[in-house]
Design a protein around this motif. Structure first.
Motif, short mmCIF file in Angstrom:
data_model
loop_
_atom_site.label_atom_id
_atom_site.label_comp_id
_atom_site.label_asym_id
_atom_site.label_seq_id
_atom_site.Cartn_x
_atom_site.Cartn_y
_atom_site.Cartn_z
N TYR A 134 -5.85 -1.46 -2.32
CA TYR A 134 -6.85 -2.28 -3.02
C TYR A 134 -8.18 -1.53 -3.06
CZ TYR A 134 -9.30 -6.57 -4.51
OH TYR A 134 -10.02 -7.51 -5.19
N HIS A 135 -8.72 -1.18 -1.88
CA HIS A 135 -9.98 -0.44 -1.84
C HIS A 135 -9.87 0.88 -1.08
CE1 HIS A 135 -11.35 -4.63 -2.65
NE2 HIS A 135 -12.16 -3.99 -3.48
N GLY A 136 -8.65 1.26 -0.72
CA GLY A 136 -8.44 2.60 -0.19
C GLY A 136 -8.63 2.80 1.29
N LEU A 137 -8.76 1.72 2.07
CA LEU A 137 -8.89 1.89 3.51
C LEU A 137 -7.60 2.44 4.10
CD1 LEU A 137 -11.18 -0.22 2.80
CD2 LEU A 137 -10.88 -1.07 5.13
N LYS A 138 -7.75 3.35 5.07
CA LYS A 138 -6.59 3.97 5.71
C LYS A 138 -6.55 3.57 7.18
CE LYS A 138 -4.51 8.56 6.41
NZ LYS A 138 -4.67 10.01 6.13
N GLY A 175 0.81 -1.20 0.00
CA GLY A 175 0.00 0.00 0.00
C GLY A 175 0.85 1.26 0.00
N ARG A 176 0.34 2.32 0.63
CA ARG A 176 1.00 3.63 0.57
C ARG A 176 1.09 4.24 1.96
NH1 ARG A 176 -2.22 7.20 -3.30
NH2 ARG A 176 -3.54 7.70 -1.49
N ARG A 177 2.27 4.77 2.28
CA ARG A 177 2.44 5.50 3.53
C ARG A 177 1.83 6.89 3.37
NH1 ARG A 177 6.75 4.84 6.93
NH2 ARG A 177 5.87 6.68 7.97
N GLU A 178 1.09 7.30 4.40
CA GLU A 178 0.56 8.65 4.46
C GLU A 178 0.84 9.17 5.87
OE1 GLU A 178 -3.49 8.90 3.20
OE2 GLU A 178 -3.08 7.99 1.23
N GLY A 179 1.99 9.81 6.04
CA GLY A 179 2.41 10.23 7.37
C GLY A 179 2.67 9.01 8.24
#
Length: 378
Positions: free
Chosen positions: A102-106, A91-95
């Motif tokens: 996959y479906h954007g859950l953070k 996925g992607r690090r955001e801070g």
């Protein structure tokens, strides 16, 4: 069922009868993995966890993603999104958070889902498991069991990994074998002259030495002295020993599979057995075995020394000898595993030299039984 898996199962359930081995193998997928959970495992070297990005490693069958927050502290979460099971590590690090791509859950650093596209309300059970983590003396330790039991004071002391008066290089090897076979290897050093004749071994008289084995809390303590013996090749390469030496290997081997060793050698007759270490080559071996799956293992190691610490070529030579020797271990243990898998009913024959192996497996068995009983009471 491969023999190594039978060995693990025997710890809890006793012998698997030869006539039932085929049935046991077919039913293997229904069985739980037999790993100790309430203990500290080494998850990696500190340098493996980047300041940015993420690092993923499977530990006792559980995928774990690790990353550093903006303050430098490490977070360890289960590497599996609670929505559809996609790995968070892709996925992607955001801070200090991670977004599943996959479906954007953070998810925040506590593992809670704090954002989901098209979701006005997020259920409180939408979360991923967070693991206690401690960074200490260059190793990153993770607790895979009940977080309430994660006492950092239980972490073994590995101060030599970053002590200013000791030098070493970081080591890691991946094994495609059950971790208990590696434990067996480290609990009986009589193999040194035969598996490592040109590195750690020394002369074959070392194999005839009967070690002292003592039970300690969570494992065993092994003391092995070889008096008036040949210095091993790795020591001769970095320190001049014109004659024979008195050699010692004194180490604790404790659950889950941590080896901390005081080893070395001094010229024969200078008083080493009495505690006088004259012109000694001293080492403080630190080794950690962390199961990845039932038949794969992470092996972390370093061999700190306290002489010639201003000569990096000496440290490099010692490290390379250890790496070469541990590759030799991996070769014979991997061959052993393949051999055992060909005959699931094979039963290893114990010898007197196996005392430490038996006592450590007993300690593992006791811990597994305790955890199984505690789980059954819930």
């Amino acid at each position: 069922m491969p023999a190594t898996r039978i060995a693990c199962k025997q710890c809890v359930h006793g012998n698997v009868r030869p006539e039932s081995a085929r049935r046991a193998q077919s039913e293997r997928s229904k069985e739980p993995r037999m790993f100790i959970k309430n203990t500290w495992y080494v998850a990696g070297w500190d340098k493996e966890i980047p300041a940015e990005g993420m690092f993923s490693r499977t530990i006792i069958g559980v995928p774990v993603v690790m990353y550093r927050k903006e303050d430098g502290s490490i977070v360890a979460l289960e590497d599996r999104c609670c929505h559809r099971g996609a790995p968070l590590s892709v996925g992607r690090r955001e801070g200090d958070c991670i977004r599943c791509m996959y479906h954007g859950l953070k998810f925040d650093s506590a593992g809670r889902c704090i954002e989901a596209p098209a979701q006005e309300r997020i259920a409180p059970q939408a979360k991923v498991r967070k693991f206690p983590i401690v960074e200490q003396h260059r190793w990153v330790w993770i607790w895979m069991g009940d977080p309430e039991n994660a006492d950092p004071s239980l972490i073994p002391d590995t101060q030599w990994l970053d002590h200013p008066e000791w030098r070493s290089l970081d080591g890691y090897i991946h094994y495609d074998v059950n971790y208990l076979l590696i434990c067996d290897n480290l609990l009986d050093f009589s193999h040194l002259p035969f598996v490592h004749p040109t590195t750690l071994g020394g002369s074959e008289d070392y194999a005839a030495v009967r070690p002292k084995v003592e039970r300690i809390d969570g494992g065993v303590r092994i003391t092995r002295w070889a008096i008036n013996t040949e210095a091993p090749a790795f020591a001769k390469a970095v320190k001049d020993y014109p004659g024979k030496v008195d050699r010692w290997n004194i180490y604790n081997f404790t659950i889950p599979a941590i080896l901390l060793m005081d080893s070395g050698m001094s010229p024969t007759g200078t008083g080493a057995p009495a505690g006088v270490r004259v012109d000694a080559a001293e080492f403080r071996g630190c080794q950690a075995i962390t199961p990845e799956t039932e038949n794969s293992t992470h092996y972390f190691f370093a061999h700190p020394h306290n002489f010639a610490i201003d000569k990096p070529e000496v440290t490099a030579s010692i490290h390379q000898s250890v790496v070469t020797a541990f590759d030799e271990d991996r070769e014979i243990i991997s061959a052993q595993q393949r051999s055992l898998e060909l005959e699931p009913s094979f039963k290893m024959m114990p010898f007197s030299i196996d005392a430490a192996l038996s006592q450590f497996r007993w300690a593992v068995n006791q811990k597994l039984e305790e955890e199984a009983a505690a789980s059954a009471r819930r």
